[in-house]
Design a protein around this motif. Structure first.
Motif: not given
Length: 95
Positions: A35-63
């Motif tokens: 139950d998070m906003t997209e902006g809040n999640l993106a902000s926290h995930m950026n911090k976690l990614e910068d700290a090498d705590c999460v891996a991010v995979e971006k792809q297209f699924v059904d376009g």
């Protein structure tokens, strides 16, 4: 006892726990389940990614773009260390 603020911050602690339990989750799943906003999640995930705590995979699924997150080994270790500190705190209070 000094807690790692990267992990201890309430929203990020919730994200660490969710990813620890579920392994890999999409951005939209996390937004809905926690139950998070997209902006809040993106902000926290950026911090976690910068700290090498999460891996991010971006792809297209059904376009449509889909972003998926999972904890890295470093992220899992940081979360487990934090849980260990919390358990030690509880044990010290029971003495």
């Amino acid at each position: 006892m000094d807690f790692d603020t990267l992990v201890h911050q309430p929203t990020r602690l919730q994200l660490f726990a969710y990813l620890y339990r579920h392994g890999e989750s999409s951005f939209s799943e996390i937004v809905e389940e926690l139950d998070m906003t997209e902006g809040n999640l993106a902000s926290h995930m950026n911090k976690l990614e910068d700290a090498d705590c999460v891996a991010v995979e971006k792809q297209f699924v059904d376009g449509s773009p889909q972003t998926t997150y999972r904890l890295t080994d470093h992220g899992r270790e940081k979360f487990e260390e934090h849980i260990g500190q919390l358990e030690a705190l509880i044990e010290s209070l029971e003495e």
